[in-house]
Design a protein around this motif. Sequence first.
Motif, PDB file in Angstrom:
ATOM      1  N   LEU B  86      32.401 -22.999 -35.005  1.00 17.95           N
ATOM      2  CA  LEU B  86      33.683 -22.744 -34.339  1.00 17.95           C
ATOM      3  C   LEU B  86      34.872 -23.124 -35.206  1.00 17.95           C
ATOM      4  O   LEU B  86      35.935 -22.532 -35.106  1.00 17.95           O
ATOM      5  N   SER B  87      34.673 -24.110 -36.066  1.00 20.80           N
ATOM      6  CA  SER B  87      35.806 -24.598 -36.844  1.00 20.80           C
ATOM      7  C   SER B  87      36.333 -23.509 -37.759  1.00 20.80           C
ATOM      8  O   SER B  87      35.574 -22.798 -38.403  1.00 20.80           O
ATOM      9  N   GLY B  88      37.650 -23.382 -37.801  1.00 20.32           N
ATOM     10  CA  GLY B  88      38.257 -22.383 -38.664  1.00 20.32           C
ATOM     11  C   GLY B  88      38.410 -21.034 -37.991  1.00 20.32           C
ATOM     12  O   GLY B  88      39.004 -20.121 -38.553  1.00 20.32           O
ATOM     13  N   LEU B  89      37.894 -20.932 -36.802  1.00 20.39           N
ATOM     14  CA  LEU B  89      38.014 -19.675 -36.064  1.00 20.39           C
ATOM     15  C   LEU B  89      39.437 -19.538 -35.525  1.00 20.39           C
ATOM     16  O   LEU B  89      40.016 -20.495 -35.030  1.00 20.39           O
ATOM     17  N   GLN B  90      39.996 -18.344 -35.664  1.00 22.17           N
ATOM     18  CA  GLN B  90      41.334 -18.110 -35.109  1.00 22.17           C
ATOM     19  C   GLN B  90      41.208 -17.259 -33.866  1.00 22.17           C
ATOM     20  O   GLN B  90      40.539 -16.236 -33.877  1.00 22.17           O
ATOM     21  N   ILE B  91      41.872 -17.704 -32.821  1.00 15.01           N
ATOM     22  CA  ILE B  91      41.815 -16.952 -31.572  1.00 15.01           C
ATOM     23  C   ILE B  91      43.231 -16.653 -31.138  1.00 15.01           C
ATOM     24  O   ILE B  91      44.101 -17.521 -31.136  1.00 15.01           O
ATOM     25  N   GLU B  92      43.447 -15.419 -30.797  1.00 17.76           N
ATOM     26  CA  GLU B  92      44.774 -15.020 -30.381  1.00 17.76           C
ATOM     27  C   GLU B  92      44.668 -14.396 -28.999  1.00 17.76           C
ATOM     28  O   GLU B  92      43.735 -13.620 -28.734  1.00 17.76           O
ATOM     29  N   GLY B  93      45.571 -14.781 -28.148  1.00 21.66           N
ATOM     30  CA  GLY B  93      45.605 -14.152 -26.836  1.00 21.66           C
ATOM     31  C   GLY B  93      46.109 -12.735 -27.019  1.00 21.66           C
ATOM     32  O   GLY B  93      47.227 -12.532 -27.485  1.00 21.66           O
ATOM     33  N   GLY B  94      45.326 -11.737 -26.675  1.00 17.60           N
ATOM     34  CA  GLY B  94      45.751 -10.347 -26.873  1.00 17.60           C
ATOM     35  C   GLY B  94      46.424  -9.807 -25.632  1.00 17.60           C
ATOM     36  O   GLY B  94      47.069 -10.551 -24.896  1.00 17.60           O
ATOM     37  N   ARG B  95      46.264  -8.528 -25.425  1.00 16.85           N
ATOM     38  CA  ARG B  95      46.883  -7.910 -24.253  1.00 16.85           C
ATOM     39  C   ARG B  95      46.152  -8.336 -22.992  1.00 16.85           C
ATOM     40  O   ARG B  95      44.997  -8.728 -23.036  1.00 16.85           O
ATOM     41  N   ALA B  96      46.903  -8.205 -21.907  1.00 18.12           N
ATOM     42  CA  ALA B  96      46.250  -8.406 -20.622  1.00 18.12           C
ATOM     43  C   ALA B  96      46.424  -7.129 -19.845  1.00 18.12           C
ATOM     44  O   ALA B  96      47.555  -6.696 -19.626  1.00 18.12           O
ATOM     45  N   THR B  97      45.367  -6.482 -19.461  1.00 25.53           N
ATOM     46  CA  THR B  97      45.453  -5.237 -18.719  1.00 25.53           C
ATOM     47  C   THR B  97      45.701  -5.565 -17.259  1.00 25.53           C
ATOM     48  O   THR B  97      44.988  -6.372 -16.687  1.00 25.53           O
ATOM     49  N   PRO B  98      46.717  -4.935 -16.667  1.00 23.22           N
ATOM     50  CA  PRO B  98      47.027  -5.261 -15.266  1.00 23.22           C
ATOM     51  C   PRO B  98      45.862  -4.918 -14.353  1.00 23.22           C
ATOM     52  O   PRO B  98      45.063  -4.042 -14.661  1.00 23.22           O
ATOM     53  N   GLY B  99      45.793  -5.616 -13.251  1.00 20.80           N
ATOM     54  CA  GLY B  99      44.753  -5.330 -12.275  1.00 20.80           C
ATOM     55  C   GLY B  99      45.343  -5.328 -10.887  1.00 20.80           C
ATOM     56  O   GLY B  99      46.535  -5.599 -10.708  1.00 20.80           O
ATOM     57  N   PHE B 100      44.527  -4.995  -9.947  1.00 25.02           N
ATOM     58  CA  PHE B 100      45.006  -4.974  -8.567  1.00 25.02           C
ATOM     59  C   PHE B 100      44.538  -6.241  -7.863  1.00 25.02           C
ATOM     60  O   PHE B 100      43.419  -6.709  -8.115  1.00 25.02           O
ATOM     61  N   ALA B 101      45.366  -6.746  -6.985  1.00 24.91           N
ATOM     62  CA  ALA B 101      45.005  -7.977  -6.278  1.00 24.91           C
ATOM     63  C   ALA B 101      43.685  -7.778  -5.567  1.00 24.91           C
ATOM     64  O   ALA B 101      43.436  -6.703  -5.012  1.00 24.91           O
ATOM     65  N   GLY B 102      42.820  -8.795  -5.652  1.00 15.90           N
ATOM     66  CA  GLY B 102      41.494  -8.678  -5.045  1.00 15.90           C
ATOM     67  C   GLY B 102      40.489  -8.103  -6.013  1.00 15.90           C
ATOM     68  O   GLY B 102      39.287  -8.190  -5.785  1.00 15.90           O
ATOM     69  N   GLN B 103      40.975  -7.510  -7.086  1.00 14.77           N
ATOM     70  CA  GLN B 103      40.046  -7.076  -8.133  1.00 14.77           C
ATOM     71  C   GLN B 103      40.241  -7.998  -9.330  1.00 14.77           C
ATOM     72  O   GLN B 103      40.444  -9.187  -9.150  1.00 14.77           O
ATOM     73  N   SER B 104      40.175  -7.465 -10.528  1.00 14.77           N
ATOM     74  CA  SER B 104      40.330  -8.382 -11.648  1.00 14.77           C
ATOM     75  C   SER B 104      41.236  -7.799 -12.724  1.00 14.77           C
ATOM     76  O   SER B 104      41.398  -6.583 -12.815  1.00 14.77           O
ATOM     77  N   ALA B 105      41.803  -8.694 -13.478  1.00 16.47           N
ATOM     78  CA  ALA B 105      42.636  -8.295 -14.607  1.00 16.47           C
ATOM     79  C   ALA B 105      41.866  -8.600 -15.869  1.00 16.47           C
ATOM     80  O   ALA B 105      41.153  -9.591 -15.937  1.00 16.47           O
ATOM     81  N   GLU B 106      42.004  -7.739 -16.863  1.00 13.41           N
ATOM     82  CA  GLU B 106      41.233  -7.913 -18.074  1.00 13.41           C
ATOM     83  C   GLU B 106      42.088  -8.579 -19.141  1.00 13.41           C
ATOM     84  O   GLU B 106      43.146  -8.071 -19.496  1.00 13.41           O
ATOM     85  N   PHE B 107      41.611  -9.713 -19.619  1.00 17.03           N
ATOM     86  CA  PHE B 107      42.326 -10.425 -20.680  1.00 17.03           C
ATOM     87  C   PHE B 107      41.614 -10.180 -21.990  1.00 17.03           C
ATOM     88  O   PHE B 107      40.392 -10.246 -22.068  1.00 17.03           O
ATOM     89  N   GLU B 108      42.409  -9.930 -23.006  1.00 16.58           N
ATOM     90  CA  GLU B 108      41.829  -9.663 -24.312  1.00 16.58           C
ATOM     91  C   GLU B 108      42.061 -10.876 -25.204  1.00 16.58           C
ATOM     92  O   GLU B 108      43.123 -11.489 -25.163  1.00 16.58           O
TER      93      GLU B 108
END
Lengths: 676, 332
Positions: B86-108
């Motif tokens: 894990l060390s040295g790994l870079q993680i970036e929060g990408g786009r978040a695809t909108p979702g509908f309440a009660g369903q789910s939103a996709e985070f990249e």
Amino acid sequence: MRPLWQIPRNSLFWLLLSVVISIALHLEHLPPWVALAGIVATLWQIQLYRERWRQPGRLLKWSLAGACAGGLFLHYGRMNGLEPMVALLLSGYSLKLLELHHKRDALVLIYLSYLIIILQSLFSTTIVSSLLVLIALLPVTAALVAMHGATENTRPVAALRTGLAMLLQAIPLMLVLFIVMPRIGSLWAIPQKTSATTGVSDSMSPGDMTKLGRSGKIAFRVEFDGPIPAQSQLYWRGLVFSGFDGRRWDQQGSWGYNDGKYLQWSDQGLEAWDSVIKRRGEPLSYRVTLEATNSPWLFALSTPLSPSPSVALSRDFRLVNKNPVNAKLQYSVKSWLNNQLEPKSLVGWRHKLELALPSGFNPKTRETAKQWREQTPDTVALINRLLALYHQEFIYTLRPPALGKHTVDEFLWGTKKGFCEFYASSFVFFMRAAGVPARVVVGYQGGERHPTENYLLVHQYDAHAWAEVWIEGSGWLRVDPTAAVAPERIEMSFADFFSEQDDFLSASPFALERLRHINWLNHLRLKLDSLDYAWAKWVLGYENIQNDLLLSLLGAINPQRIALFLLLAGGIALLPIFIMLYLSREKNTRDELDRLFLQYCSRLEKMGLPRQSGEGPRDFAQRISRCAPGLTEAVEHLTELYESARYGEEQEAEIKAFKTALRGFKPSRKVLLSST
Amino acid sequence: MIKRWRKVFNKRYQQWITRRLPPIKKIRLDNRKLFIFPTRAGFVFFALLVLLWLIATNFENNLIFAFTFLLTSLFIIDVFHTFLNLSGLQIEGGRATPGFAGQSAEFEYLLSQTGKRQRYSIEFSHPGVDPAVVSLAGKEIKAIYLSIPVKRRGWFQAQRITVKSVYPLGLLRVWTYLQFDTQALVYPGVIDAPLPTQIAAGQGDKPLPQNYVAHNSGSEDFVGLEKYRLGESLHHIAWKQFAREQGLQTKHYADAIDDELWLDWASLPGMDSEARLSRLCAWALCFSEAPQPYGLRLPDLEIAPGTGRSHRDAVLRELALFGLPKAAGEKA
């Protein structure tokens, strides 16, 4: 029913291989059907994975488990020995293979594989089998890696490579731990393995020693601190026989002492019997590495002392181990060759014991002995007279004729051909009949000097029997009637003496020793032996030299030094890993650029041109070119480089350019002065 | 009592974690951010080592000592290997695809590294979500997606995600918690059986929205009766039905408009605002499939009729954020 969890394909491959290997390693001491059960379980699991066969039912599984346990009990007749326990473990382990429902099950199997493979070292400690165990750990580790490895990479080789790399990296650290970690000795009684070994036994009948004379196996090896004494001095005492029933000699007199016990442990003070021993001169010190004998007695030169707490000195001045010697055992001994044993007197019952003869045996010898005694009242002269008889008329051979009821009579006055036990037995019988306390001593005589390494090899064919007679004032004296018959046997090694005879080593038809007349083969044999000896000394019997080794490494043995050594050596052992860590450390380019820029600023600050807070690099450069026009060019160039490094695409290259430029940037006050 | 202490402890722990690992855009994992500890399998392995040590000690067998120490060293070596995964790994929060309440939103999440190391089986997890596992080879950028369930409309920030790995031996777990500042827009929940079917019913059996929007303020085509709700205009009460003692009902009409459709807040009287928004949202989804332009009318806002994906997204966005305080995570 499909299982909820399925083991990764590559992990299954390595796991099945591990199972097969662990069974193969234990094949030698396993009932064949356990191995068969393991193979069937392996095949079943393969078919399960390919969805050709179905999961065995609960009933089948339980009855298989029951059958295995019952079969093992029938096979061994008991469950508490080492072999039945390992066999039980192995059969349970094979059956577990049919139950791979969860990741947990696979992990249990992998851990058990580690255990079972390593347990092989309880049965065999040779270099070859240890190497096999080491290699067998590889597929197990690969199975573990594959279990946790990439889901998309299912090639077994990748997991094997990682496993191999990790094991190799672990070896230096293992060595450090092996050297330093203390061995505290056995904590409780343990089941022992039972297997036949060749060697001196606890009784002696005519022909016993002759059998040993045909075996070329190693009995023990001895490493002396000084030079190896002359061959004729090397009488390795093992057992003392005082009882005779007409045919068989055995041990007697192990109780009844009113001034102490029969065995004296070295940690309870070895001075206890100083009154009965007189030791003179400097002792010889040496280390013996004994092969497994499954018996407690040890071999040493007279008269020995051993510092080991698990070795006792017996009343007849032999060394006895606390437990039967089930694996190679190393012990150090000090021996005073110049000694007197019980010189003053023998207790009444012991005097009687050492004279006892069974009635109704060997009448002619008894008769003759009485006559001779009358003719030759001096004991030493009597001994010499008997030895002279041996010397004139007797033949020393590995193929003695068989003897009937009156063994001594037939030998002394009839066949006149025999091996050492014939001579020892007849001599002691004769002496006792003549009223001289005497006993038979069994052990080994001589040994083969390793030509390059400074140690002595004692083989089974060096097994020997001789006599001790007790003379008032001198104590026990060693008399070897064999030496009277065949003095060369004692002066050169047994193998040299007998190598012409057909029967020599007839029990070991494939022994390299049979070919000792072929020079290079003999050389090879001795090379292999020195390797084996080094293995025994440095690995198998490491606890014996650990103390000395640590002492010479550390100067003194105390917790602080051990901890320090562990830290240092452990650090060195982990060095490859640290290097790997360092090399793979990904440079944080941004940090480096900041550092370089600060360096640039501090150089300017030293000249009295500090950067003001909140001042951007460009503004700073402009201010500097105003204050110190001499620096304008350099500063502008650097600022440009800095900006392109900060905002450019090819960061690494541009940071390097900035760094190089900065190295050449050495502004001095002169520039400042000249410009103002 | 214990519960309370645990609560206090948990709160403190969460605070500490938040302080240590504040919400970020992009992170490089290093020893300050990674935690490492044996797994349960690691403890069992340790027990195996103890067992082997006991066997070696009792049988006074140096070979077993050697192999025990080999496995011990393997454990120690594994610390480095697991950490390096894990060390040295870079993680970036990408786009978040909108979702509908009660369903789910996709985070990249975007994974990258500057080195060339092979990294295996890195697991991303979020409470209540199946973890996603990814491997990384060399200088590539890999995206990983987590579908995180969302309950309420508005801006949604994912909880801390856990990034962990037990590779290669599974004896140790290295992990970190990451809180990215990415937010997903959550549209109102879609309610089934929306009103357009009533319209459709009036028109025969054409299934989907035609040129009608139901409301009770227009006057063209009568579409049906509904139970009177407090606050509805008295003009539309169906007095005839009231006289037949069928209770108070209101008449509803649909406007027939050829070119323009309106999603009108006011056309859904008598519902609470969430219910209205849900229906409007469902209609918007229906209309966006049809070629006609449609517009949105909310009490304080109007979007002119239009078509296309971006128009739809704008409409949904307004529905998602309607009535919510602007400050709650409004992004540029």
